[in-house]
Design an enzyme around this catalytic site. Sequence first.
Site, PDB file in Angstrom:
ATOM      1  N   SER A 131       0.816  -1.210   0.000  1.00  0.00           N
ATOM      2  CA  SER A 131       0.000   0.000   0.000  1.00  0.00           C
ATOM      3  C   SER A 131       0.855   1.268   0.000  1.00  0.00           C
ATOM      4  O   SER A 131       0.370   2.338  -0.336  1.00  0.00           O
ATOM      5  CB  SER A 131      -0.943   0.002   1.203  1.00  0.00           C
TER       6      SER A 131
ATOM      7  N   ASP B  61      -3.164   5.680  11.842  1.00  0.00           N
ATOM      8  CA  ASP B  61      -2.284   5.190  10.783  1.00  0.00           C
ATOM      9  C   ASP B  61      -0.975   5.972  10.845  1.00  0.00           C
ATOM     10  O   ASP B  61      -0.923   7.152  10.479  1.00  0.00           O
ATOM     11  CB  ASP B  61      -2.953   5.370   9.416  1.00  0.00           C
TER      12      ASP B  61
ATOM     13  N   HIS C 272       1.325   4.905   6.604  1.00  0.00           N
ATOM     14  CA  HIS C 272       1.170   5.606   5.321  1.00  0.00           C
ATOM     15  C   HIS C 272       1.398   7.103   5.522  1.00  0.00           C
ATOM     16  O   HIS C 272       1.570   7.557   6.648  1.00  0.00           O
ATOM     17  CB  HIS C 272      -0.234   5.339   4.761  1.00  0.00           C
TER      18      HIS C 272
END
Length: 435
Positions: free
Chosen positions: A153, A401, A404
């Site tokens: 990702s 998160d 990312h």
Amino acid sequence: MKSRTSKYDSISLSKTFLPHALHLLLPIVLLPIVLLCLYLYPLYHTKSQTNELHYATVSPPPPPYSVNDIHKVDDPSCDYFNGKWIHDKTGPLYNGTTCVTIKESQNCITNGRPDSNYLYYRWNPTQCNLPRFEPNTFLQLSKNKHISFVGDSLARNQFESLLCMLSSLSKPKPVHHKGSHWWHFESHNATLSVYWSPFLVQGDARSKLGPSLNTIHLDRVNGKWEKDMDGMDLVVLSFGNWFNVPSIYYEKGLVIGCLNCSSYGLNYTDIGFYVPLRKALRKSLNRIIERRVGKRNEIGVIVRTFSPSHFDGDWDKSGTCSKKEPYENGEKEIGEMESEIRRVEIEEVENAKVKAREFGGVRFEVLDVTQLALLRPDGHPGAYMNPFPFKNGVPERVQNDCVHWCLPGAIDTWNEIFLEMMKKWELEGQQWSEL
Ligand SMILES: *[C@@H]1O[C@H](CO)[C@@H](O)[C@H](O)[C@H]1NC(C)=O
Ligand SMILES: *[C@@H]1O[C@H](CO)[C@@H](O)[C@H](O)[C@H]1NC(C)=O
Ligand SMILES: *[C@@H]1O[C@H](CO)[C@@H](O)[C@H](O)[C@H]1NC(C)=O
Ligand SMILES: *[C@@H]1O[C@H](CO)[C@@H](O)[C@H](O)[C@H]1NC(C)=O
């Protein structure tokens, strides 16, 4: 982090890439035409702005790109990976309004992230200047090419950063392609694509609903991107984060070991994940080299090194990343795991360079983001991976998160360095033609 040695410099890179007869001849014939085109080529097509995606109107493109800009690579052997983050009031090339392709969980501004200081930093390499991203230059260098991001990702994160920066100049159209996402820039006949393949080799990632361990076949490249390899001109391999979770490893269909599988009642030897990660990368790079034998076009391969995460606590114990500013140099030591993964990645690229010398047709580079990413604990979505996480007060448990990167944000820098690599390759191509 130690500075990179001369084995990374451009001289050894061009030696690695002794041109075939074709490479020598083609540029001599084509160079004058290419130069002419670079001056005359229409900068952007207003027509493409009417496509069905309804992009917001953006500011006019920068002044025309000149071939001289390519020569502005101040120092082709510059080490872009040692430096520091400095304040820069210019700000990003795009935002969540001007770019519609940002994944919701990375669209931090739109999700209500209140601080914006993290948007006003620029990476400043010690040895040279890193220019601001120029969409026009990138698209000119990508003309008639297919550039692919393959990996996890974070591959998609970097891909979407690039897509947004390029969209500020020219609107891409989605192209249907089974098993991957493709976008086409009609203005330059350039294609960008992203392939989900977190191990590069064949395997199934563990999931909440499915298997609780990864199953990874270290001797087979993932067919999804392998089958399209011949049509790629440039491929960015971007992986690592999925290796550090319980896994079972196979070769020739037989289990050769596992990572932490005893907690799942399995009695296989725990071989850690550094060796499997090395094997998966080596297999992938070898496959690219082998497939180029006898092919006329060249492929560029970039391996993006490990991107550290910044959970203040443990990621699965509601860790957060609450820092609002970059670290100063020396403030944050690189962890042993990050450092080891990066080392494996760099070593395997060096091995592949040696191997590719026999065959030709492949260039390798390392996009060594580990250190510059390590210094940006402020660049992650944190709680703003979800829209307005605190609208009803502070919940007991907030999902964060810290892996990312917010878009726009620190990851845009990765693509600025990526562009410098492309310029360097272009310049070397021109130098060959002058031989
Ligand atoms: C996004 O950028 C556009 C153009 O620069 C600007 O007009 C707009 O206010 C920005 N939107 C946000 C949410 O910052
Ligand atoms: C457009 O680019 C692709 C590679 O991505 C190439 O195969 C094709 O020939 C190009 N088309 C034209 C018209 O140049
Ligand atoms: C392996 O499992 C142990 C105990 O469950 C845990 O402490 C450790 O962090 C795990 N290691 C990895 C690499 O997942
Ligand atoms: C695990 O495998 C080893 C070697 O095959 C064996 O000696 C041992 O008894 C096994 N342990 C369990 C708990 O099954």
